[in-house]
Design a protein around this motif. Structure first.
Motif, PDB file in Angstrom:
ATOM      1  N   ARG A   6      54.957  37.368  21.763  1.00  0.00           N
ATOM      2  CA  ARG A   6      56.237  38.060  22.577  1.00  0.00           C
ATOM      3  C   ARG A   6      55.569  39.428  22.709  1.00  0.00           C
ATOM      4  N   LEU A   7      55.625  39.910  23.743  1.00  0.00           N
ATOM      5  CA  LEU A   7      55.259  41.179  24.013  1.00  0.00           C
ATOM      6  C   LEU A   7      56.159  42.466  23.347  1.00  0.00           C
ATOM      7  N   HIS A   8      55.488  43.534  23.080  1.00  0.00           N
ATOM      8  CA  HIS A   8      56.331  44.776  22.978  1.00  0.00           C
ATOM      9  C   HIS A   8      56.522  45.305  24.098  1.00  0.00           C
ATOM     10  N   GLN A   9      57.434  46.269  24.100  1.00  0.00           N
ATOM     11  CA  GLN A   9      57.785  47.290  25.319  1.00  0.00           C
ATOM     12  C   GLN A   9      56.756  47.742  25.824  1.00  0.00           C
ATOM     13  N   ILE A  10      56.500  47.548  27.098  1.00  0.00           N
ATOM     14  CA  ILE A  10      55.170  48.043  27.820  1.00  0.00           C
ATOM     15  C   ILE A  10      55.568  49.277  28.474  1.00  0.00           C
ATOM     16  N   LYS A  11      54.960  50.242  27.892  1.00  0.00           N
ATOM     17  CA  LYS A  11      55.274  51.810  28.204  1.00  0.00           C
ATOM     18  C   LYS A  11      53.891  52.092  29.225  1.00  0.00           C
ATOM     19  N   ALA A  12      52.877  51.375  29.202  1.00  0.00           N
ATOM     20  CA  ALA A  12      51.654  51.937  30.266  1.00  0.00           C
ATOM     21  C   ALA A  12      50.735  50.573  30.184  1.00  0.00           C
ATOM     22  N   MET A  13      49.997  50.467  31.356  1.00  0.00           N
ATOM     23  CA  MET A  13      49.097  49.731  31.371  1.00  0.00           C
ATOM     24  C   MET A  13      47.785  50.058  31.659  1.00  0.00           C
ATOM     25  N   SER A  14      46.542  49.443  31.021  1.00  0.00           N
ATOM     26  CA  SER A  14      45.268  49.953  31.217  1.00  0.00           C
ATOM     27  C   SER A  14      44.534  48.734  31.928  1.00  0.00           C
ATOM     28  N   PHE A  15      43.752  49.071  33.096  1.00  0.00           N
ATOM     29  CA  PHE A  15      43.030  47.993  33.780  1.00  0.00           C
ATOM     30  C   PHE A  15      41.583  48.270  33.542  1.00  0.00           C
ATOM     31  N   ASP A  16      41.023  46.964  33.584  1.00  0.00           N
ATOM     32  CA  ASP A  16      39.459  46.792  33.758  1.00  0.00           C
ATOM     33  C   ASP A  16      39.481  46.753  35.294  1.00  0.00           C
ATOM     34  N   LEU A  17      38.180  47.090  36.038  1.00  0.00           N
ATOM     35  CA  LEU A  17      38.247  47.312  37.247  1.00  0.00           C
ATOM     36  C   LEU A  17      37.337  46.081  37.824  1.00  0.00           C
ATOM     37  N   ASP A  18      35.961  46.001  37.520  1.00  0.00           N
ATOM     38  CA  ASP A  18      35.039  44.961  38.112  1.00  0.00           C
ATOM     39  C   ASP A  18      35.677  43.622  37.788  1.00  0.00           C
ATOM     40  N   ASP A  19      35.861  42.728  38.937  1.00  0.00           N
ATOM     41  CA  ASP A  19      36.042  41.130  38.841  1.00  0.00           C
ATOM     42  C   ASP A  19      37.694  41.310  38.311  1.00  0.00           C
ATOM     43  N   THR A  20      38.413  42.367  38.136  1.00  0.00           N
ATOM     44  CA  THR A  20      39.817  42.187  37.884  1.00  0.00           C
ATOM     45  C   THR A  20      40.540  42.654  39.170  1.00  0.00           C
ATOM     46  N   LEU A  21      40.231  43.924  39.394  1.00  0.00           N
ATOM     47  CA  LEU A  21      40.895  44.238  40.739  1.00  0.00           C
ATOM     48  C   LEU A  21      40.196  43.884  42.104  1.00  0.00           C
ATOM     49  N   TYR A  22      39.034  43.429  41.884  1.00  0.00           N
ATOM     50  CA  TYR A  22      38.271  42.826  43.241  1.00  0.00           C
ATOM     51  C   TYR A  22      37.079  42.066  42.791  1.00  0.00           C
ATOM     52  N   ASP A  23      36.290  41.369  43.574  1.00  0.00           N
ATOM     53  CA  ASP A  23      35.337  40.428  43.233  1.00  0.00           C
ATOM     54  C   ASP A  23      33.898  41.204  43.351  1.00  0.00           C
ATOM     55  N   ASN A  24      33.724  41.581  42.057  1.00  0.00           N
ATOM     56  CA  ASN A  24      32.490  42.584  41.893  1.00  0.00           C
ATOM     57  C   ASN A  24      30.919  41.897  42.103  1.00  0.00           C
ATOM     58  N   TYR A  25      30.653  40.540  41.810  1.00  0.00           N
ATOM     59  CA  TYR A  25      29.657  40.052  41.669  1.00  0.00           C
ATOM     60  C   TYR A  25      28.836  40.256  43.118  1.00  0.00           C
ATOM     61  N   PRO A  26      29.622  39.965  44.171  1.00  0.00           N
ATOM     62  CA  PRO A  26      28.591  40.175  45.450  1.00  0.00           C
ATOM     63  C   PRO A  26      28.320  41.865  45.789  1.00  0.00           C
ATOM     64  N   ILE A  27      29.251  42.285  45.252  1.00  0.00           N
ATOM     65  CA  ILE A  27      29.005  43.825  45.580  1.00  0.00           C
ATOM     66  C   ILE A  27      27.819  44.379  44.775  1.00  0.00           C
ATOM     67  N   VAL A  28      27.551  43.995  43.501  1.00  0.00           N
ATOM     68  CA  VAL A  28      26.479  44.461  42.769  1.00  0.00           C
ATOM     69  C   VAL A  28      25.214  43.790  43.103  1.00  0.00           C
ATOM     70  N   ARG A  29      25.483  42.465  43.483  1.00  0.00           N
ATOM     71  CA  ARG A  29      24.112  41.859  44.160  1.00  0.00           C
ATOM     72  C   ARG A  29      23.513  42.675  45.190  1.00  0.00           C
ATOM     73  N   ARG A  30      24.355  42.924  46.288  1.00  0.00           N
ATOM     74  CA  ARG A  30      24.111  43.519  47.396  1.00  0.00           C
ATOM     75  C   ARG A  30      23.585  45.104  47.099  1.00  0.00           C
ATOM     76  N   ALA A  31      23.963  45.619  46.096  1.00  0.00           N
ATOM     77  CA  ALA A  31      23.345  46.966  45.459  1.00  0.00           C
ATOM     78  C   ALA A  31      22.123  46.885  45.031  1.00  0.00           C
ATOM     79  N   GLU A  32      21.909  45.839  44.229  1.00  0.00           N
ATOM     80  CA  GLU A  32      20.658  45.683  43.680  1.00  0.00           C
ATOM     81  C   GLU A  32      19.675  45.170  44.917  1.00  0.00           C
ATOM     82  N   ALA A  33      20.018  44.318  45.632  1.00  0.00           N
ATOM     83  CA  ALA A  33      19.004  44.083  46.829  1.00  0.00           C
ATOM     84  C   ALA A  33      18.797  45.409  47.558  1.00  0.00           C
ATOM     85  N   TRP A  34      19.829  46.260  47.687  1.00  0.00           N
ATOM     86  CA  TRP A  34      19.336  47.645  48.666  1.00  0.00           C
ATOM     87  C   TRP A  34      18.353  48.260  47.818  1.00  0.00           C
ATOM     88  N   MET A  35      18.430  48.304  46.713  1.00  0.00           N
ATOM     89  CA  MET A  35      17.557  49.113  45.685  1.00  0.00           C
ATOM     90  C   MET A  35      16.257  48.660  45.840  1.00  0.00           C
TER      91      MET A  35
END
Length: 238
Positions: A6-35
């Motif tokens: 059972r949830l308590h009253q939600i007064k705020a939310m915290s968010f992870d970013l990578d792989d939660t709000l967008y697909d991070n895996y191909p983004i990081v692989r591209r950056a590593e390849a660029w380096m």
């Protein structure tokens, strides 16, 4: 959506970013390849490191500077510095080149478009409660357009340890000026997000868009409060 507690009253939310709000895996692989491509083309006198050699260098640097395990940008700069020092650069020049390349890698890593559905969900939630980002990564939230949705963006480094350690969660609760039990943390990782949130007094929403199973995963040490497969399910909680 599955409810495990059972949830308590939600007064705020915290968010992870990578792989939660967008697909991070191909983004990081591209950056590593660029380096690696950049090192080969702009510094041909530097011995090129394949992925295994780079990993060995990273392990060596972390053995000497263990605190950097909580700093994604810091460990990259330290590895690049060590690489250029091996090739006769002065410490000052090695650090300067390493910082420049790391900044460029972060720019490539942050060069993508967040899905419209994600932005729409964040906008609706932010109109009702405060949101805060709690990430282990180093994405530039200004560049990808996420900063306006969040009260703050909290990242490790400068003495702050990564999730699931308490540091980022404690700072998030302090920044929001709310008891942890009234903050719902949303993230995809069963260790850093679910275990981290629950063990630090937050409610936990496990974002499971990969059809994982709590019953069979060897990462499931803590039960989330809820499980969702689409971010827009969160809007029904308010």
């Amino acid at each position: 959506m599955k409810f495990y507690r059972r949830l308590h009253q939600i007064k705020a939310m915290s968010f992870d970013l990578d792989d939660t709000l967008y697909d991070n895996y191909p983004i990081v692989r591209r950056a590593e390849a660029w380096m690696h491509m950049h090192l080969r083309s702009q510094y041909p006198h530097i011995t090129h490191l394949d992925n295994n050699a780079w990993l060995q260098l990273k392990r060596h640097v972390l053995h000497q500077q263990s605190h950097l395990i909580h700093d994604v940008s810091g460990i990259r700069i330290a590895c690049l510095t060590a690489l250029f020092l091996r090739h006769g650069y002065s410490e000052q020049d090695a650090e300067s080149v390493a910082n420049t390349i790391s900044t460029q890698v972060r720019a490539v890593r942050s060069d993508f478009v967040v899905p419209e559905n994600t932005l729409a969900v964040l906008a609706e939630l932010a109109s009702k409660i405060p949101l805060i980002a709690v990430t282990n990564g180093n994405v530039d939230t200004d560049k990808i357009g996420l900063t306006p949705f969040f009260t703050a963006v909290i990242k490790p480094g400068n003495g702050l340890r990564m999730k699931p350690y308490p540091d980022l969660f404690s700072l998030a609760a302090e920044t929001l000026a709310l008891p942890p039990q009234h903050i719902l943390h949303v993230g995809d990782d069963l260790n850093s997000d679910v275990a981290g949130a629950v063990s630090n007094g937050f409610m936990s929403a496990w974002f499971n868009d990969q059809q994982q199973s709590l019953m069979t995963s060897n990462k499931a040490s803590h039960l989330p409060d809820i499980e969702i497969t689409h971010l827009d399910e969160l809007t029904s909680l308010l």
